[in-house]
Each structure stands twice: as C-alpha cells, then as structure tokens.
Scaffold this motif. Structure first.
Motif, PDB file in Angstrom:
ATOM      1  N   LEU A 153      13.847  26.159  93.580  1.00  0.00           N
ATOM      2  CA  LEU A 153      13.525  27.569  93.399  1.00  0.00           C
ATOM      3  C   LEU A 153      13.820  28.295  94.701  1.00  0.00           C
ATOM      4  N   TYR A 154      14.686  29.294  94.652  1.00  0.00           N
ATOM      5  CA  TYR A 154      14.949  30.166  95.791  1.00  0.00           C
ATOM      6  C   TYR A 154      14.103  31.418  95.594  1.00  0.00           C
ATOM      7  N   PHE A 155      13.139  31.628  96.495  1.00  0.00           N
ATOM      8  CA  PHE A 155      12.257  32.786  96.374  1.00  0.00           C
ATOM      9  C   PHE A 155      12.679  33.848  97.383  1.00  0.00           C
ATOM     10  N   LEU A 156      12.883  35.073  96.895  1.00  0.00           N
ATOM     11  CA  LEU A 156      13.346  36.193  97.720  1.00  0.00           C
ATOM     12  C   LEU A 156      12.160  37.060  98.117  1.00  0.00           C
ATOM     13  N   HIS A 157      11.891  37.118  99.418  1.00  0.00           N
ATOM     14  CA  HIS A 157      10.736  37.890  99.872  1.00  0.00           C
ATOM     15  C   HIS A 157      11.031  39.383  99.893  1.00  0.00           C
ATOM     16  N   ASN A 158       9.973  40.162  99.910  1.00  0.00           N
ATOM     17  CA  ASN A 158      10.058  41.617  99.875  1.00  0.00           C
ATOM     18  C   ASN A 158      10.520  42.176 101.223  1.00  0.00           C
ATOM     19  N   THR A 159      10.850  43.468 101.246  1.00  0.00           N
ATOM     20  CA  THR A 159      11.144  44.136 102.508  1.00  0.00           C
ATOM     21  C   THR A 159       9.908  44.106 103.405  1.00  0.00           C
ATOM     22  N   TYR A 160      10.132  44.209 104.700  1.00  0.00           N
ATOM     23  CA  TYR A 160       9.072  44.151 105.703  1.00  0.00           C
ATOM     24  C   TYR A 160       8.276  42.841 105.612  1.00  0.00           C
ATOM     25  N   TRP A 161       8.843  41.815 105.038  1.00  0.00           N
ATOM     26  CA  TRP A 161       8.197  40.522 104.898  1.00  0.00           C
ATOM     27  C   TRP A 161       9.081  39.474 105.545  1.00  0.00           C
TER      28      TRP A 161
END
Length: 377
Positions: free
Chosen positions: A97-105
């Motif tokens: 699983l490739y998890f994409l973090h949010n902006t400013y994270w």
C-alpha cells in the motif's frame, strides 16, 4: 492523527536514474499518544524487531526527477516503510500500500504517534486484512507540498512516484511486483493523488482508495468568489510574504497547474490577473487551470483506465466546512456512474479528519477491508 486543517474554498476542489543512500535505519514503533485499544495484539508496538510486531524502516533516497523544479525542492527524500511482523521470517513477498500524505504533512508525522501502525496490526490480528507492506513516500516541498501533478515549476511528483519510488521499493523489499498487488490511498490532497494515479496508471496500481479527496470537481463556487488576497500575492516576492491559508495554497495550485517558467518570482500565471490595479478573472487561465486541476475535467479520457481497476473507492465527510468539496465528490461519483465505472462512494457523518484514524474510524473499518477484498496477496 489530526492534520493541520487548511480548508480551501476551491471551486471544489522504467526506472529513472536515481542515486540512493544504502543505509537504512530501523526505529521502534511508538505507542499512540492517545492509545487505541489494540484488540487481538498482546504486545505494545514498540519493539524494533519481533515475531509479534512489525518494523518501521526509514530509507534515504535521492531523486533525480525532483531536480526538475524552480522552487528549491530538496532531492534528498526520507521514505517510511512499515514491514509486517511476518516479513522478517516468512521469506515470502507481500502486497504494498502506497499512502499519500496531505499537504503540510510528512512521512514522519504520519507515523509519529504510532496510531497507523496500531490500526494496521490490530487489523492483521483480527483478520480484517492480511499482512502487507505500507510505504509513505516524501511529498514535502518548500511550499504546501505536492498536489500530485507534474509541473516544471513545482516538481514532477507523478513521475517521481511511478518512475522512482515504486521501482526503488520493489528493488529493496520482498514485494509482489504486479499491479494486482499494489494499492494507492491518501487523504484530502493525498486523496486527489490516489484518484489521479488510478486515472493515469492502472498498470501500476490496481486498487485505489481516496479518503475525502479534494479537487474532484468544480463544486458550487466560481473562481472569482474564492477568498484569496490576490493583491497581496502580486505584491509578494517570496511565498512567506503571501502568508498562510488560501492565498498560499492558491499560489501552489497555480505553480502546479498554470506553470510559467518565464514569470518570476512564482513562475506561474494566475486565475486572477491584475487590470489597472484590480484583480480580474482571466478566463483563459481559468479554463486551462481547471482542465489540469479538477479531476472531473479529464474523467472521460481516463474512463478506459478506470474500468480496469480491481477496486476504486472514495468517501467524504458531510460536515466539511467547505461544502463545495461535499458537492464535488457527490457529482464525481455520479459521473463515474454515467461512464459505467465500478466504484464505491460514501458520504459519512463527520468532517474530513475527525473519524479517520480513530479505533473504529474510516481507515480501520473502510480502507483496510477494501484493500483486503481487492488486492492479491
């Protein structure tokens, strides 16, 4: 895992050459600051290597693709990889699983309180999901971070992911190197990314889950009504002078989707351009920007790709303070229906984050079972 809330009043929003540092650092998995009852797991997730617990690994990676930018992106990236407890001794290969973090994270913030690991390991123990590897690559930048695009100004983040990160992980770890065993997920801006990769690269990722994505569609508010201090933007020489909030986010959006390398200091055009000292809507820029930015604008072209997905899902919180996001996600689901694209879509009672990472929140009760159902283990 509560993220900084930058509520954006939008119109709602192979193998490239790369050098890497071979040393990898293993660190103990920390207990969450607000512990979640870890049903079925008998030991706390704070052991570096154990037959009962997984291991969190940090890989240092230097991107060549991210050298192509005009905003000063550091090509030295830090990737977090969670390896399940069976990895050390089983000898078998695992889905990823490739998890994409949010902006400013960042990857560090994703794992800092230990909550995501606790939820994963409880899911393994309770047969909610079979064991898999979880990768959180680094999408930080000097501005808001990746909006999951290819831009000559703010970075080629799509190419970075598919041409560098995925091959790097496959070369370093025992992964099942096939689309049927790769998933992509993310939240908010990362949710936009999860849908974007499904639209562009179903040959890389066959399963996608977007948690409260933004920029899926045009929503209910015209660009000219968005509360951005365009005069301040035009007077600024650096992103820090723009300030935070919507104005800063909109500069990042314009750098990503209206790039203009010949126009310093931000190297982009804008939805609103100055006319006799007054910001006025620029219709051609708006048309071009929306075409690149809003996922619904390229949905028809992406439909053949989306029809090949093993699993496609997204959800959204009913009480997002930006109602345009709620409307746009509902409409995005309707358009998928009209194109005959199988998907799951759900509006839930909450905001974008308040029930995402809780004990019985969206990640545990929706994302993990969905991955278990559609990935090939």
């Amino acid at each position: 895992m509560k993220q900084s809330r930058f509520f954006i009043l939008l119109p709602a929003f192979i193998l490239a050459t790369a050098s890497y540092v071979s040393a990898q650092t293993k660190v103990p998995v920390k207990q969450p600051s607000s512990p979640i009852q870890n049903k079925g797991v008998t030991k706390p997730a704070n052991v570096e290597s154990s037959s009962q617990q997984g291991t969190l690994v940090t890989e240092k990676f230097t991107s060549t693709i991210l050298l192509d930018n005009l905003i000063g992106i550091d090509p030295h990236r830090s990737i977090k990889i969670y390896l399940p407890r069976g990895y050390a001794t089983s000898g078998k290969s695992y889905p990823v699983l490739y998890f994409l973090h949010n902006t400013y994270w960042s990857p560090e913030k994703m794992f800092d309180d230990g909550r995501i690991v606790t939820l994963l390991e409880r899911g393994f123990a309770n047969n909610v999901i079979k064991e898999l590897i979880v990768v959180v690559a680094d999408y930080t930048s000097p501005t808001a971070g990746s909006l999951f695009e290819n831009s000559p100004v703010s970075g080629r983040w799509i190419d970075y992911t598919v041409q560098e990160i995925v091959p790097f992980i496959d070369s370093k770890f025992r992964t099942i190197k096939h689309r049927d065993s790769r998933a992509v997920a993310g939240d908010f801006w990362g949710g936009r990314g999860a849908l974007k990769f499904a639209m562009l690269y179903p040959d890389i990722f066959s399963v996608s889950y977007a948690m409260h994505p933004v920029a899926t569609g045009s929503g209910t508010v015209p660009i000219s009504f968005v509360d951005v201090d365009w005069k301040k933007v035009y007077g600024a020489k650096t992103i820090s002078e723009v300030g935070g909030g919507r104005s800063s986010i909109f500069v990042s959006i314009c750098q990503a989707f209206l790039p203009n390398p010949k126009r310093p200091p931000f190297y982009c055009d804008f939805f609103m351009e100055m006319n006799n000292g007054t910001p006025r809507l620029h219709s051609e820029n708006t048309k071009k920007g929306k075409r690149e930015f809003l996922l619904e604008e390229t949905l028809y072209e992406a439909a053949p790709n989306l029809r090949t997905m093993r699993g496609l899902a997204f959800d959204w919180g009913r009480f997002d303070p930006t109602p345009a996001h709620v409307y746009a996600n509902s409409q995005f689901s309707r358009k998928l229906e009209d194109l005959g694209i199988e998907h799951e879509a759900e509006e839930y009672r909450g905001d974008p984050w308040n029930i995402t990472w809780t004990e019985d929140g969206r990640f545990y009760t929706r994302v993990l079972p969905f991955l278990n159902k559609h990935l090939v283990f």
